[in-house]
Motif scaffolding. Sequence first.
Motif, PDB file in Angstrom:
ATOM      1  N   VAL A  12       0.613  -5.701  -4.988  1.00  0.00           N
ATOM      2  CA  VAL A  12       0.594  -6.397  -3.699  1.00  0.00           C
ATOM      3  C   VAL A  12       0.573  -5.366  -2.573  1.00  0.00           C
ATOM      4  CG1 VAL A  12       1.882  -7.905  -2.146  1.00  0.00           C
ATOM      5  CG2 VAL A  12       1.804  -8.413  -4.593  1.00  0.00           C
ATOM      6  N   PHE A  13      -0.312  -5.552  -1.596  1.00  0.00           N
ATOM      7  CA  PHE A  13      -0.352  -4.718  -0.404  1.00  0.00           C
ATOM      8  C   PHE A  13       0.311  -5.482   0.737  1.00  0.00           C
ATOM      9  CE2 PHE A  13      -4.620  -3.419  -2.348  1.00  0.00           C
ATOM     10  CZ  PHE A  13      -4.013  -2.452  -3.147  1.00  0.00           C
ATOM     11  N   ASP A  14       1.163  -4.834   1.487  1.00  0.00           N
ATOM     12  CA  ASP A  14       1.854  -5.497   2.587  1.00  0.00           C
ATOM     13  C   ASP A  14       0.874  -6.034   3.623  1.00  0.00           C
ATOM     14  OD1 ASP A  14       4.243  -4.870   1.381  1.00  0.00           O
ATOM     15  OD2 ASP A  14       4.502  -3.014   2.517  1.00  0.00           O
ATOM     16  N   ASP A  15      -0.167  -5.241   3.908  1.00  0.00           N
ATOM     17  CA  ASP A  15      -1.196  -5.671   4.849  1.00  0.00           C
ATOM     18  C   ASP A  15      -2.420  -4.792   4.649  1.00  0.00           C
ATOM     19  OD1 ASP A  15      -0.685  -3.214   6.276  1.00  0.00           O
ATOM     20  OD2 ASP A  15       0.985  -4.220   7.272  1.00  0.00           O
ATOM     21  N   ALA A  16      -3.468  -5.060   5.394  1.00  0.00           N
ATOM     22  CA  ALA A  16      -4.725  -4.329   5.236  1.00  0.00           C
ATOM     23  C   ALA A  16      -4.572  -2.854   5.604  1.00  0.00           C
ATOM     24  CB  ALA A  16      -5.815  -4.971   6.091  1.00  0.00           C
ATOM     25  N   ASP A  17      -3.749  -2.573   6.618  1.00  0.00           N
ATOM     26  CA  ASP A  17      -3.553  -1.178   7.023  1.00  0.00           C
ATOM     27  C   ASP A  17      -2.895  -0.372   5.904  1.00  0.00           C
ATOM     28  OD1 ASP A  17      -4.667  -1.628   9.487  1.00  0.00           O
ATOM     29  OD2 ASP A  17      -2.742  -2.051  10.469  1.00  0.00           O
ATOM     30  N   TYR A  18      -1.906  -0.984   5.245  1.00  0.00           N
ATOM     31  CA  TYR A  18      -1.232  -0.318   4.129  1.00  0.00           C
ATOM     32  C   TYR A  18      -2.214  -0.044   2.987  1.00  0.00           C
ATOM     33  CZ  TYR A  18       1.974   0.367   0.186  1.00  0.00           C
ATOM     34  OH  TYR A  18       2.617   0.864  -0.916  1.00  0.00           O
ATOM     35  N   LEU A  22      -3.501   3.628   1.365  1.00  0.00           N
ATOM     36  CA  LEU A  22      -3.458   3.944  -0.064  1.00  0.00           C
ATOM     37  C   LEU A  22      -4.810   4.425  -0.556  1.00  0.00           C
ATOM     38  CD1 LEU A  22      -1.348   0.984  -1.555  1.00  0.00           C
ATOM     39  CD2 LEU A  22      -0.621   3.350  -1.218  1.00  0.00           C
ATOM     40  N   PHE A  23      -5.878   3.694  -0.203  1.00  0.00           N
ATOM     41  CA  PHE A  23      -7.203   4.043  -0.697  1.00  0.00           C
ATOM     42  C   PHE A  23      -7.707   5.348  -0.097  1.00  0.00           C
ATOM     43  CE2 PHE A  23      -7.306  -0.327  -2.176  1.00  0.00           C
ATOM     44  CZ  PHE A  23      -8.040  -0.227  -3.336  1.00  0.00           C
ATOM     45  N   LYS A  24      -7.228   5.704   1.096  1.00  0.00           N
ATOM     46  CA  LYS A  24      -7.608   6.981   1.716  1.00  0.00           C
ATOM     47  C   LYS A  24      -6.700   8.128   1.280  1.00  0.00           C
ATOM     48  CE  LYS A  24      -9.877   5.376   5.958  1.00  0.00           C
ATOM     49  NZ  LYS A  24      -9.867   5.445   7.445  1.00  0.00           N
ATOM     50  N   MET A  25      -5.744   7.821   0.391  1.00  0.00           N
ATOM     51  CA  MET A  25      -4.789   8.811  -0.099  1.00  0.00           C
ATOM     52  C   MET A  25      -3.922   9.387   1.032  1.00  0.00           C
ATOM     53  SD  MET A  25      -7.088  10.795  -2.961  1.00  0.00           S
ATOM     54  CE  MET A  25      -5.768  11.962  -3.298  1.00  0.00           C
ATOM     55  N   GLN A  26      -3.668   8.571   2.048  1.00  0.00           N
ATOM     56  CA  GLN A  26      -2.800   8.981   3.145  1.00  0.00           C
ATOM     57  C   GLN A  26      -1.355   8.575   2.888  1.00  0.00           C
ATOM     58  OE1 GLN A  26      -4.705   6.953   6.392  1.00  0.00           O
ATOM     59  NE2 GLN A  26      -6.242   8.573   6.697  1.00  0.00           N
ATOM     60  N   LYS A  27      -1.128   7.777   1.859  1.00  0.00           N
ATOM     61  CA  LYS A  27       0.197   7.296   1.521  1.00  0.00           C
ATOM     62  C   LYS A  27       0.289   7.167   0.012  1.00  0.00           C
ATOM     63  CE  LYS A  27       1.907   3.995   4.092  1.00  0.00           C
ATOM     64  NZ  LYS A  27       3.124   4.585   4.703  1.00  0.00           N
ATOM     65  N   GLU A  28       1.468   7.479  -0.536  1.00  0.00           N
ATOM     66  CA  GLU A  28       1.669   7.303  -1.970  1.00  0.00           C
ATOM     67  C   GLU A  28       2.008   5.854  -2.274  1.00  0.00           C
ATOM     68  OE1 GLU A  28       4.420   9.963  -3.731  1.00  0.00           O
ATOM     69  OE2 GLU A  28       3.322  11.768  -3.141  1.00  0.00           O
TER      70      GLU A  28
END
Length: 239
Positions: A12-18, A22-28
Motif C-alpha cells: 500500500v502506498f500512502d499517496d501518489a507522492d510517496y 519509492l519508484f525514483k529511489m528517493q525513499k526506502e
Amino acid sequence: MAVPIYQTTSYVFDDADYATELFKMQKEGYIYSRNANPTNTVLEKRLAQLEGGSGAFAVSSGNAAITTRQIRWQKPVSDEIVATNALYGGTYNLLANTFQRFGIKVRFMDGHDFDAVEAAINEKTKALFTETIGNPGLQIADLKNLSKIAHKHGIPLVVDNTFTTPYLEKPFDFGADIVVHSLTKLIGGHMEPLSAAPLSIPGDSHGITASSRNSPKKSSLNGHSFLELAKENAFIAKA
C-alpha cells in the motif's frame, strides 16, 4: 527472534507522492516482493552486519546469487571472468557451461599462481572470482594477493564465503568487493532454507565503485546512475 513470513506481493502506498519517491529511489520502502520484502530485509541486514558490508540482497539459491552478481555486470558475448579453479562443483558447472551459453567466457586458473591469474586478465575481464576455502578440496585462497591483482586492473574481487562464514573469516577485511553465500550450508545450520545473498562493501574501498569499467552507469530513473541514487549500495540496488 522469529521473524514473521510476509507473503505480500504488492504494498500500500500512502499517496501518489510517496509512490513516486519509492519508484525514483528517493525513499526506502517496499514496492513488490520481488524487489524487497520485510522478511528478507531482516535476513539481508543481519548478513550485511555479520560481514561488515554496506548491504545485501537475498535470492533463491547460491547459484542464483552468483548469476545475479555476474549478469548484472556482464555484457554477453563480449565479457570475461577469471576464476580460481578450486570451486564447488555446482559453481564450476555454472561458470564453465551455463555462462558459456550466455556468451560469457570464464578462464579458470590456479589461485596460487598469481602471475598466471594476472596474465589471464584482459580488457574484457569484469571480475575475479574465488572461494575462501574451496569446496570440497579445502584449498585456502590468498585473498590479499588476489585483491591486489583485481584492483590493479580495476575489477572487483568476488568471494564465495559459504565454507568459512563471517564467523571465521570476513573477506572484506582482506580486500574483497562482493561476498556471496549459499545459506543452505553453515549459515542456515540445519539445511532448512535454500537461499543466498550477495553483499557489497562500502563504496570508498576498492574496485566495485571505483572502477569505471565496472560501475553501473545508467538506470531508467531520469537518467541517473545507480551510483548517484544508491551510493555504496549501487550494486545491491541494480541487482
